[in-house]
Design an enzyme around this catalytic site. Structure first.
Site, short mmCIF file in Angstrom:
data_model
loop_
_atom_site.label_atom_id
_atom_site.label_comp_id
_atom_site.label_asym_id
_atom_site.label_seq_id
_atom_site.Cartn_x
_atom_site.Cartn_y
_atom_site.Cartn_z
N HIS A 176 1.35 4.53 -3.29
CA HIS A 176 1.83 5.77 -2.34
C HIS A 176 3.30 6.90 -2.97
CE1 HIS A 176 -2.75 4.12 -1.71
NE2 HIS A 176 -3.03 5.67 -1.47
N TRP B 225 -7.21 3.58 -10.27
CA TRP B 225 -6.50 4.30 -9.14
C TRP B 225 -7.07 3.17 -8.24
CZ3 TRP B 225 -2.18 4.72 -7.51
CH2 TRP B 225 -1.29 5.05 -6.20
N TRP B 226 -8.66 2.94 -8.04
CA TRP B 226 -9.47 1.84 -7.19
C TRP B 226 -9.60 1.36 -7.74
CZ3 TRP B 226 -15.02 4.82 -6.97
CH2 TRP B 226 -15.09 5.67 -6.35
N TYR C 257 0.57 -1.10 -0.17
CA TYR C 257 -0.19 -0.11 0.17
C TYR C 257 0.78 1.12 -0.14
CZ TYR C 257 -3.76 3.21 1.33
OH TYR C 257 -4.27 4.34 1.34
N TYR D 113 -3.54 16.31 1.41
CA TYR D 113 -4.39 15.26 1.38
C TYR D 113 -2.92 14.29 2.25
CZ TYR D 113 -7.31 11.31 -0.14
OH TYR D 113 -7.47 10.44 -0.30
#
Length: 104
Positions: free
Chosen positions: A22, A76-77, A18, A41
């Site tokens: 990113h 992306w999802w 993960y 963000y």
């Protein structure tokens, strides 16, 4: 600015993956987020509970919600669904958090 916070989960065996995905996020996803008014963000990982806490400042709910319908967000999802729980539309399962304190 509107401050938002939400919580998601990451699979117990996917913490490193993960984080790798990113760092960095896709440049086109970053561009879409910025062009839709997202600022500051950040996502934080609670390794013991496999929880992700996210905070973001947005210019409007409408622009923020519009991100979901972009091609890059949809891709992306789909790219992330193997490392975290996802809804039938591939969006990450999440819950909004209520702000109870803010020090400026």
């Amino acid at each position: 600015m509107i401050r938002k916070a939400f919580v998601m989960q990451v699979n117990a065996d996917a913490h490193e993956e993960y984080q790798r995905r990113h760092n960095p996020i896709w440049p086109e996803l970053e561009a879409v987020l910025k062009s839709h008014g997202a600022h500051h963000y950040a996502i934080y990982l609670d390794q013991e509970r496999n929880l992700l806490f996210a905070t973001v400042e947005i210019e409007s709910e409408e622009r923020w919600n519009a991100v979901a319908s972009t091609d890059v967000c949809q891709r992306w999802w789909k790219h992330m669904r193997d490392v975290m729980p996802a809804n039938p539309d591939n969006s990450p399962v999440n819950a909004e958090l209520k702000e109870v304190f803010y020090l400026q």
